[in-house]
Design a protein around this motif. Sequence first.
Motif, short mmCIF file in Angstrom:
data_model
loop_
_atom_site.label_atom_id
_atom_site.label_comp_id
_atom_site.label_asym_id
_atom_site.label_seq_id
_atom_site.Cartn_x
_atom_site.Cartn_y
_atom_site.Cartn_z
N GLU A 101 -4.54 0.57 0.07
CA GLU A 101 -4.80 1.93 0.69
C GLU A 101 -4.25 2.03 1.95
OE1 GLU A 101 -9.17 0.90 2.68
OE2 GLU A 101 -8.86 1.73 0.35
N PRO A 150 0.84 -1.30 -0.10
CA PRO A 150 0.04 0.02 0.07
C PRO A 150 0.69 1.30 0.04
CG PRO A 150 -0.02 -1.02 2.31
CD PRO A 150 0.58 -2.00 1.50
N ARG A 194 -4.88 5.84 -1.85
CA ARG A 194 -5.13 4.75 -2.61
C ARG A 194 -4.08 4.64 -3.65
NH1 ARG A 194 -9.06 5.32 -5.43
NH2 ARG A 194 -9.89 7.51 -4.84
N GLY A 200 -6.11 -0.27 -5.77
CA GLY A 200 -6.78 -0.28 -4.49
C GLY A 200 -6.29 -0.65 -3.19
#
Length: 471
Positions: free
Chosen positions: A189, A114, A183, A187
């Motif tokens: 995050e 992420p 994000r 996807g």
Amino acid sequence: KALFMPKWTTLICVIVLLFGCQKTTLPDTFQVTATVGFDNAELSWTSFSSNGEEWLFKIFLNDSLIHEDINIKKYDIQGLEEMTFYACRVLLTSGSYRDSLSETFTFTTQENLPPEPGEITVVGIGSNSISISWSPSFDPEGFTVWYDVFLGDSLVCEDLRKRHFTFNNLDPNKTYQLSVLTRDRQGKESMVTENCISLKSGAFLGLLSDYFDGRPREYGIYEPSDKWEGKRPVVIYLHGHGHYIWPFMMERYFPQKAEKEGFIFLMPQAFEAEQGQPAWQPEYYSNWNDFAFIDELIEKMINENDADRERIYLSGFSNGGFMTYLTAKKLEHKLAAIAPMGGLISTYEFPKYSLRERMPLCHIHGSADDVVELYGNDTHVSFDLVLEQFLGFNQLMQEPIVYDLPDKNRNDNSTITRYDYQNSNEETWVRFYLVNNGKHSYPGIQNWSNMDAHAADLIWEFCNNFKLSDK
């Protein structure tokens, strides 16, 4: 008998000589290199000459043919699953002779990490709004990121590329949870959260910028709530060398004191004299004029923020203390009193230092200050010399009234003694707080400070007694 070769035999030999030597053969081996990401694997292999021959490359993934092409040098396999094991084979075939050569290998795709969260900074607080900014969030894979902003659990704005946002329509004096979610395109995050309390009705705390003396300058401001009516005093505080006003201003006691007493509190930001080291400087040391900045800031407060021209006070610590003394000379017609801490007057400035008017002075200094020594050194004069000058400026008696402040904190290894110098009307126009065994710090703030009193209280207690017209 002479031997003669038939013409057709000669033609065959010529053809063999011309073309037979150009027979294309596959290399003995070729090496495939795979650069593996979290959703792709980029294949490349050693380049070799085709001599016009068409070589067919076939790429198999887990025994399934996924691509074939002629004379290619690389191929990027897309759409893979992250953290997954794959078997791959690249087959090289010669078009004319049907020879083939293959390279088989395995790889595991990486984890799609992420984005690294940034850090939220509150840059403005009002009674009905809170403004935030946040540092850039970087995706480990290098992809573009988007920002979503939450108030509590509610999404209030999404797909932001900018890094600042203002929450409006808030209630006064209430705690809010402010969050920024980052994000990436897949996807993944991350989220960072900051809690902040809105101010009382009419109050404002913020980091602002404007043009002063033709240059963009920053300053922090606290305006007290609307329970305070009429024109308000102003306390200007000049930070020390290497300091930044934000978020220092939010974490300190001065805005609380400003709300309690009803004055406007300002912290101007100095320019960087060297990389990462903001510092206040006289105009002959720099390409800008800090005196003009402070002067214009005072006028801005008077003209736009309902400040009381009669009650403008200036304080500062260390480098800001030095600048407080110099500004008192430049702007004595605008300052009702000054309160430097841990700063004196340089040996260069002192011989020409003079004031035309009286100037109330509150000075705070530690006896064990080894940065700006109380008793002077080659760079600055001692406080005794400064004191002698200000006693003269204000026509005060030489003998002070001495008072020891209560030793409220026995763990700070220091105490405070107050020296009041009065005029014939028993009015104290010079006050000196000696922090016995005190280091280069101001009382009540830093961990190594004296904790028997707070600098904001001491400064306001003194300055609040004076108006510009008293001078």
